[in-house]
Scaffold this motif. Structure first.
Motif, PDB file in Angstrom:
ATOM      1  N   CYS A 217     -17.902 -68.719  17.274  1.00 46.01           N
ATOM      2  CA  CYS A 217     -18.566 -69.192  15.866  1.00 46.01           C
ATOM      3  C   CYS A 217     -19.640 -69.716  16.777  1.00 46.01           C
TER       4      CYS A 217
ATOM      5  N   GLU B 220     -18.462 -75.904  11.722  1.00 48.52           N
ATOM      6  CA  GLU B 220     -19.118 -75.218  10.925  1.00 48.52           C
ATOM      7  C   GLU B 220     -20.344 -75.668  10.063  1.00 48.52           C
TER       8      GLU B 220
ATOM      9  N   ASN C 186     -19.691 -73.197  17.231  1.00 51.01           N
ATOM     10  CA  ASN C 186     -19.956 -73.886  16.620  1.00 51.01           C
ATOM     11  C   ASN C 186     -18.682 -74.929  18.387  1.00 51.01           C
TER      12      ASN C 186
ATOM     13  N   CYS D 168     -13.624 -67.212   5.301  1.00 55.13           N
ATOM     14  CA  CYS D 168     -14.000 -67.049   6.902  1.00 55.13           C
ATOM     15  C   CYS D 168     -12.955 -66.500   7.305  1.00 55.13           C
TER      16      CYS D 168
END
Length: 327
Positions: free
Chosen positions: A170, A288, A172, A266
């Motif tokens: 992701c 996130e 992140n 998600c």
């Protein structure tokens, strides 16, 4: 709260993994755009301190010195080119274009620089895995000229630097207090490189990774997650004196909304079928949501998310009361 014992701890620690999905999303969103290092070097002017016309350290110099520092500290590891995001563009024009309508300006008559700049540099040769997510060691930094007094004489300039991991699923960022320097103040570019060397070389990546891997051992039920979210919402409306007694929460209401939405939607970090969620997923929901923060406070909020989840886990492990978890 539930503490889950992992009967196979080695499954949490691997050197290499092929993640199910590699994210193409930016490491920070908000109102940023991606630019190249060459663009910063060739197309952007360099702001000065107005009272003595002394130059600031440019974004490109900052990024270049960080790249050099990483290459020197990790000589055997591939170092990828910087991923750069900027925001708050400041436009101008050359003197000969004064009075000319904006629509008639030639590109050569325009000037530009960015008030805020963030970047990361990935080291793909240093990879770990948590809960099936591949993490790359990464370094990066932030420069926010809005935090400088450019109307004065030249003074020490402020930079923020980090070393930590990036979740490849992701993008992140996973940053701990140990790997973050919030306020490096320096007078020259060489001083800046020395400060980065110190931070990067003192960072304990094994300790940081162990804390994150341990997040898999804790989880919240759906009811407990709802309780936690409610406490997060209450925090910002409390009296300042009451807040001082609690762990500081930096995410805003909109970001807390994003955490709740992603809890349901998600595919990577959402709830389990029974509504429960482990702390690793919870941590990634927080980071996130933080990607919507502006450049000038993004890193601080990221570190705060790590420390919050660590604080929750320590409370459960040590059987200590925690306002965010208990009535």
């Amino acid at each position: 709260m539930e503490l889950v014992t992992n009967q196979n701890p080695q499954s949490m620690i691997q050197d290499i993994v092929e993640p199910t999905t590699i994210s193409k999303s930016p490491f920070i969103e908000a109102n940023t755009e991606q630019v190249t290092l060459q663009h910063l070097k060739d197309d952007c002017i360099i702001p000065v301190f107005s009272k003595d016309n002394e130059s600031t350290i440019s974004h490109s110099q900052f990024i270049g010195k960080a790249f050099e520092a990483v290459q020197e500290l990790f000589p055997q590891i591939e170092v990828r080119q910087p991923d750069i995001r900027v925001s708050h563009v400041v436009k101008g024009r050359i003197p000969s274009a004064i009075g000319k309508p904006a629509k008639e300006l030639l590109e050569s008559e325009k000037t530009i620089y960015y008030e805020r700049c963030a970047f990361i540099i990935d080291l793909p040769g240093i990879t770990r895995t948590i809960n099936g997510n591949a993490l790359n060691l990464s370094v990066g930094g932030v420069r926010s000229l809005n935090q400088e007094n450019l109307y004065s004489k030249k003074s020490l300039e402020k930079f923020k630097v980090f070393i930590g991991f990036k979740n490849l699923v992701c993008t992140n960022l996973c940053i701990s207090t140990d790997g973050f320097s919030n306020e490096i103040r320096i007078g020259s570019i060489d001083d800046l490189k020395e400060q980065m060397h110190t931070l990067f070389s003192s960072y304990n990546q094994e300790q940081h990774f162990e804390v994150m891997a341990g997040m898999e051992s804790f989880r919240l039920t759906e009811r407990q997650f709802a309780h936690f979210i409610g406490k997060l919402r209450m925090y910002h409306h409390m009296d300042k004196l009451e807040q001082k007694e609690l762990f500081p929460i930096q995410l805003n209401d909109g970001q807390i909304n994003s955490v709740v939405k992603n809890y349901y939607t998600c595919s990577n970090f959402g709830r389990n079928q029974d509504g429960s969620i482990n702390f690793w997923k919870l941590y990634n929901l927080l980071t996130e949501a933080n990607k919507s923060s502006y450049i000038d406070n993004n890193l601080e909020r990221n570190v705060s998310a790590f420390e919050l989840v660590k604080n929750l886990g320590d409370s459960l492990k040590n059987n200590e009361p925690n306002w965010f978890l208990h009535n």
